[in-house]
Design a protein around this motif. Sequence first.
Motif, PDB file in Angstrom:
ATOM      1  N   ASP A 282       5.185   0.505   9.539  1.00  0.00           N
ATOM      2  CA  ASP A 282       5.872   0.418   7.955  1.00  0.00           C
ATOM      3  C   ASP A 282       4.776   0.395   7.471  1.00  0.00           C
ATOM      4  OD1 ASP A 282       8.141   1.574   8.717  1.00  0.00           O
ATOM      5  OD2 ASP A 282       9.380  -0.027   7.321  1.00  0.00           O
ATOM      6  N   LYS A 283       4.237  -0.723   7.701  1.00  0.00           N
ATOM      7  CA  LYS A 283       2.887  -0.979   6.805  1.00  0.00           C
ATOM      8  C   LYS A 283       1.550  -0.473   7.261  1.00  0.00           C
ATOM      9  CE  LYS A 283       0.121  -5.219   5.836  1.00  0.00           C
ATOM     10  NZ  LYS A 283      -1.327  -4.591   6.574  1.00  0.00           N
ATOM     11  N   LEU A 284       1.487   0.506   8.551  1.00  0.00           N
ATOM     12  CA  LEU A 284       0.418   1.853   8.916  1.00  0.00           C
ATOM     13  C   LEU A 284       0.136   2.680   8.258  1.00  0.00           C
ATOM     14  CD1 LEU A 284       0.048   0.760  12.584  1.00  0.00           C
ATOM     15  CD2 LEU A 284      -1.654   0.677  10.649  1.00  0.00           C
ATOM     16  N   ILE A 285       1.724   3.287   8.549  1.00  0.00           N
ATOM     17  CA  ILE A 285       2.268   4.563   7.686  1.00  0.00           C
ATOM     18  C   ILE A 285       2.056   4.602   6.168  1.00  0.00           C
ATOM     19  CG2 ILE A 285       4.490   6.030   6.948  1.00  0.00           C
ATOM     20  CD1 ILE A 285       5.361   4.961   9.821  1.00  0.00           C
ATOM     21  N   GLU A 286       2.287   3.732   5.699  1.00  0.00           N
ATOM     22  CA  GLU A 286       2.243   3.280   4.073  1.00  0.00           C
ATOM     23  C   GLU A 286       0.506   3.697   3.716  1.00  0.00           C
ATOM     24  OE1 GLU A 286       4.200  -0.109   3.329  1.00  0.00           O
ATOM     25  OE2 GLU A 286       6.083   0.753   3.740  1.00  0.00           O
ATOM     26  N   GLU A 287      -0.613   2.263   4.774  1.00  0.00           N
ATOM     27  CA  GLU A 287      -1.795   2.336   4.275  1.00  0.00           C
ATOM     28  C   GLU A 287      -2.457   3.849   4.526  1.00  0.00           C
ATOM     29  OE1 GLU A 287      -2.379  -2.056   4.776  1.00  0.00           O
ATOM     30  OE2 GLU A 287      -2.756  -0.728   6.990  1.00  0.00           O
ATOM     31  N   ALA A 288      -2.066   4.149   5.906  1.00  0.00           N
ATOM     32  CA  ALA A 288      -2.520   5.946   5.796  1.00  0.00           C
ATOM     33  C   ALA A 288      -2.462   6.605   4.813  1.00  0.00           C
ATOM     34  CB  ALA A 288      -1.779   6.082   7.318  1.00  0.00           C
ATOM     35  N   ARG A 289      -0.922   6.898   4.875  1.00  0.00           N
ATOM     36  CA  ARG A 289      -0.539   7.636   3.682  1.00  0.00           C
ATOM     37  C   ARG A 289      -1.485   7.256   2.574  1.00  0.00           C
ATOM     38  NH1 ARG A 289       4.445   8.913   1.271  1.00  0.00           N
ATOM     39  NH2 ARG A 289       4.839  11.063   2.067  1.00  0.00           N
ATOM     40  N   ALA A 290      -2.154   6.851   2.352  1.00  0.00           N
ATOM     41  CA  ALA A 290      -2.739   6.380   0.508  1.00  0.00           C
ATOM     42  C   ALA A 290      -4.865   6.194   0.717  1.00  0.00           C
ATOM     43  CB  ALA A 290      -2.298   4.913   0.010  1.00  0.00           C
ATOM     44  N   GLU A 291      -4.783   6.144   2.261  1.00  0.00           N
ATOM     45  CA  GLU A 291      -6.165   6.697   2.982  1.00  0.00           C
ATOM     46  C   GLU A 291      -6.843   7.330   2.414  1.00  0.00           C
ATOM     47  OE1 GLU A 291      -9.367   4.943   3.391  1.00  0.00           O
ATOM     48  OE2 GLU A 291      -8.113   3.519   3.885  1.00  0.00           O
ATOM     49  N   VAL A 292      -7.431   7.641   2.035  1.00  0.00           N
ATOM     50  CA  VAL A 292      -8.545   8.556   1.226  1.00  0.00           C
ATOM     51  C   VAL A 292     -10.003   9.341   2.688  1.00  0.00           C
ATOM     52  CG1 VAL A 292      -8.250   8.433  -1.170  1.00  0.00           C
ATOM     53  CG2 VAL A 292     -10.333   7.780  -0.039  1.00  0.00           C
TER      54      VAL A 292
ATOM     55  N   ILE B  76      -2.810  15.105 -11.524  1.00  0.00           N
ATOM     56  CA  ILE B  76      -2.965  14.003 -11.868  1.00  0.00           C
ATOM     57  C   ILE B  76      -1.869  12.904 -10.777  1.00  0.00           C
ATOM     58  CG2 ILE B  76      -2.959  10.874 -12.952  1.00  0.00           C
ATOM     59  CD1 ILE B  76      -3.677  13.788 -15.415  1.00  0.00           C
ATOM     60  N   LEU B  77      -1.775  11.871  -9.900  1.00  0.00           N
ATOM     61  CA  LEU B  77      -1.133  11.708  -8.827  1.00  0.00           C
ATOM     62  C   LEU B  77      -1.058  10.163  -9.206  1.00  0.00           C
ATOM     63  CD1 LEU B  77      -2.433  13.753  -7.386  1.00  0.00           C
ATOM     64  CD2 LEU B  77      -1.866  12.970  -4.899  1.00  0.00           C
ATOM     65  N   GLU B  78      -0.105   9.480  -9.276  1.00  0.00           N
ATOM     66  CA  GLU B  78       0.697   7.869  -9.652  1.00  0.00           C
ATOM     67  C   GLU B  78      -0.916   7.078  -8.367  1.00  0.00           C
ATOM     68  OE1 GLU B  78       4.572   7.283  -9.506  1.00  0.00           O
ATOM     69  OE2 GLU B  78       4.563   8.155 -11.688  1.00  0.00           O
ATOM     70  N   SER B  79      -0.746   7.707  -7.264  1.00  0.00           N
ATOM     71  CA  SER B  79      -1.170   6.816  -6.338  1.00  0.00           C
ATOM     72  C   SER B  79      -1.743   8.205  -5.196  1.00  0.00           C
ATOM     73  CB  SER B  79      -0.550   5.851  -5.390  1.00  0.00           C
ATOM     74  OG  SER B  79       0.790   6.545  -4.620  1.00  0.00           O
ATOM     75  N   PRO B  80      -3.183   7.653  -4.350  1.00  0.00           N
ATOM     76  CA  PRO B  80      -3.708   8.670  -3.134  1.00  0.00           C
ATOM     77  C   PRO B  80      -2.654   8.871  -3.028  1.00  0.00           C
ATOM     78  CG  PRO B  80      -4.530   6.698  -3.951  1.00  0.00           C
ATOM     79  CD  PRO B  80      -3.588   6.507  -4.650  1.00  0.00           C
ATOM     80  N   TYR B  81      -2.464  10.299  -2.038  1.00  0.00           N
ATOM     81  CA  TYR B  81      -1.688  11.368  -1.055  1.00  0.00           C
ATOM     82  C   TYR B  81      -2.503  11.507  -0.542  1.00  0.00           C
ATOM     83  CZ  TYR B  81       1.788  13.219   2.438  1.00  0.00           C
ATOM     84  OH  TYR B  81       2.335  13.986   2.794  1.00  0.00           O
ATOM     85  N   PHE B  82      -3.086  12.029   0.959  1.00  0.00           N
ATOM     86  CA  PHE B  82      -3.739  12.482   1.876  1.00  0.00           C
ATOM     87  C   PHE B  82      -3.630  14.122   1.311  1.00  0.00           C
ATOM     88  CE2 PHE B  82      -1.459  11.758   5.300  1.00  0.00           C
ATOM     89  CZ  PHE B  82      -0.936  12.822   5.863  1.00  0.00           C
ATOM     90  N   GLY B  83      -1.865  13.960   2.503  1.00  0.00           N
ATOM     91  CA  GLY B  83      -1.140  15.489   2.474  1.00  0.00           C
ATOM     92  C   GLY B  83      -1.634  16.737   0.711  1.00  0.00           C
ATOM     93  N   PHE B  84      -2.316  15.478  -0.165  1.00  0.00           N
ATOM     94  CA  PHE B  84      -1.512  16.620  -1.158  1.00  0.00           C
ATOM     95  C   PHE B  84      -1.684  17.846  -1.093  1.00  0.00           C
ATOM     96  CE2 PHE B  84      -2.569  17.693  -5.607  1.00  0.00           C
ATOM     97  CZ  PHE B  84      -1.179  17.989  -5.704  1.00  0.00           C
ATOM     98  N   LEU B  85      -2.617  18.328  -0.787  1.00  0.00           N
ATOM     99  CA  LEU B  85      -3.859  19.358  -0.728  1.00  0.00           C
ATOM    100  C   LEU B  85      -2.091  21.002  -0.530  1.00  0.00           C
ATOM    101  CD1 LEU B  85      -7.400  19.013  -0.237  1.00  0.00           C
ATOM    102  CD2 LEU B  85      -5.947  20.138  -1.787  1.00  0.00           C
ATOM    103  N   GLU B  86      -1.928  20.134   0.845  1.00  0.00           N
ATOM    104  CA  GLU B  86      -0.553  20.483   0.910  1.00  0.00           C
ATOM    105  C   GLU B  86       0.497  21.416   0.376  1.00  0.00           C
ATOM    106  OE1 GLU B  86      -0.633  21.934   4.716  1.00  0.00           O
ATOM    107  OE2 GLU B  86      -2.119  20.616   5.611  1.00  0.00           O
TER     108      GLU B  86
END
Length: 547
Positions: free
Chosen positions: A469-479, A158-168
Amino acid sequence: MSFREKLIVFVLIFVSLGNLFFWLGKIYLSSTKQVPEFGGTYTEGMVGQPIYVNPILAQTNETDSAISGLIYSGLLKSNPKSELVNDLAESYNISEDSKEYTFNLKKGVKWHDGNDLTANDVIFTINTLNDPAFKSSLRQDWQGVRVEKIDDYTVKFILESPYFGFLENLTLGIMPEHIWKNINADKFHLAKYNLEPIGSGPYKFSNFHKDADGNILDYKTESFEDYFEGEPYIAAINFNFYSNEQDMIDAYNRKEIGGISAVASQSGNSDVFRKNTSVYEIKIPWSFSVFFNRNKNVALANKEVRLALNLATDKQKIIDEALLGKAIILDSPFFPETEEYNNDIEKKSFDLEKAKKTLEEAGWKGGESGLLEKEGAKLEFNLLTVDSPDLVKTAELLKEQWGQIGADVEIETLAFSDIQQNYIKPREYDALLVGQDSSFNVDPYSFWHSSQKKDPGLNLAMFDDAEADKLIEEARAEVNRGERVNKYRKFQEIIADQVPAAFLFSPYYLYVVDAKIKGIEAEKINMSQNRFSNINKWFIKTKRVKK
C-alpha cells in the motif's frame, strides 16, 4: 503485298506499339508515386449499439466510446504507439511540483456547426463531469482537480496532490458549451445530442436508422472538411450493429461491411474470413488472471498452495490451445516491455515436479478422500469464470493442469453480468478467472491497494499488505519517473512473494479489416477505440502524382 507480308507488318506494328506502351508505362510509374486520394466509405460492424455518444457518458459502452472518439477531440490523444501527443493542445507545461498543468489551445479549431472552440468549452466539460448531478462515471478520476480559465485559449488544471497519470485524463473529449449549457442535469441523459452530437473531431454525425422496436441498426458519419489536422481521406465512416460476433463475421464475408471492430482469439485466423482481409494483431493492456480469494477458501489461504498452482500452470499451452497463440504471457501486474516491469524477479515457470514438491514439503498429503489434505483442509476449490469460449477452454486447461498436482477444481461458468452482480460485488468466490482493462502506464491502486478490496474497488484477490500500500501511494505521487519505477519494481517483488493470483496472458486486440483500407498504423493501444487514433490518415482511394 502478299497476305503473309501484311501479317508480318501487322505483327511488327503490334509488337512495336506494345513495347512503346510498356516503356511509356514504365516511365510514368518511375516518375510518379501513389498517394492517398479523398473518397470512399468504410463500414464497420460492432456488437451492441450506441446509447450516449457523449465523452462524459461513453466510457461504460464500447460502441459509444468508439464513435465518440471519431466525433470529439481531447486536449491530448494517443498515437498508434500508445504515446500521448497533442490534440486540441498547442502546447502545455507542468509546474515543478507537478500540481499545475497549463494548456495552450490551438486557435482556429471549429466545432462541426462552425463555432470556434475555446477555453470556455474545456472549463464547461470538466465542471459538468465533476458535478455529481450529471452522473458521469469519470467523476472519480477528477476528484481533487480544479480548472481555471487564463484567457480564451489557455486553461490551468490545479491538483490537490501530484498524480503521475493525470495526463491520461486529458484525452477526454471536449464538449461544446454553446450546445449543452442550457440542458439541465435531469434532461442531460435524454438530450438528442447524445445521439446527434456536435464535436470537433475528424468525423461529424450524419444520420442513423432504427427498426420498428427502436433498435439502432446503423450509424453514419462523414468527414469534417474543416478538421484542424486536415480533412480526412475517407469520406464516410459508418457502423452497422449486430447481436453477436458470428453475425458480424457472416456480414463481413457477404461484403455488407468492410471491417469488424474486434473478434475473439478463436476467430482470429485469416481463413475464417473472405479473401483480401487483413487481421491486425494489436497489443492492448487486457490482463487475464486467476484471483485467489484467501478469505473464502482455506486451502487458498496457504501461500504454498498458491505458489504450487502457479508452478503447475502451463501458460504457453493455454495460449496455444485456448487463444490459438494470439496472446502474450503475463507474470506480473505490469506488462512486459514497459519500464516498470521487473525483469529481475524469478519467473514461476511451468514445473510440475517443483509444484508437487512445494506441496509435499509444506505438509500436504493424500487423505482418505483421495484429495491432498493438510490439518483437515482439502485442496479443493471452485473456479468461476465468464461463459465465453476462450475462458471456458482456459478454465478446463487449468482444471486439468492443477489436477496433476492433486487439486480438485470445480468449474462454474456464468454470464459476466451475473458474475459482476452476484459474485464480484459481494466477493463470493474461491478463485475467479476474469480479465481486467488496465493501461500500459499502469497505476495499480484500483487493483491492488487494500482500500479497494470491497466493491466498487477492483482488488479481486482481496490483497492486503501494508508495505505494498505504501509503495503504491508513494508511486502515485512521485513525479520522478526513475523513482516511481523503483517503487513499482519493489511492489512487484511483494506480489511475487505473496502470490495473490496466477497471472496468465494478455490477448491481442484482433482487428479485421478489408485489405483495401490503407493507412492503419495501430501497434499498441490503451483502449479499443484507439484503433482509430490516426483515422484521418486512413485511405481507400489513391492517385499518382509526380515525384
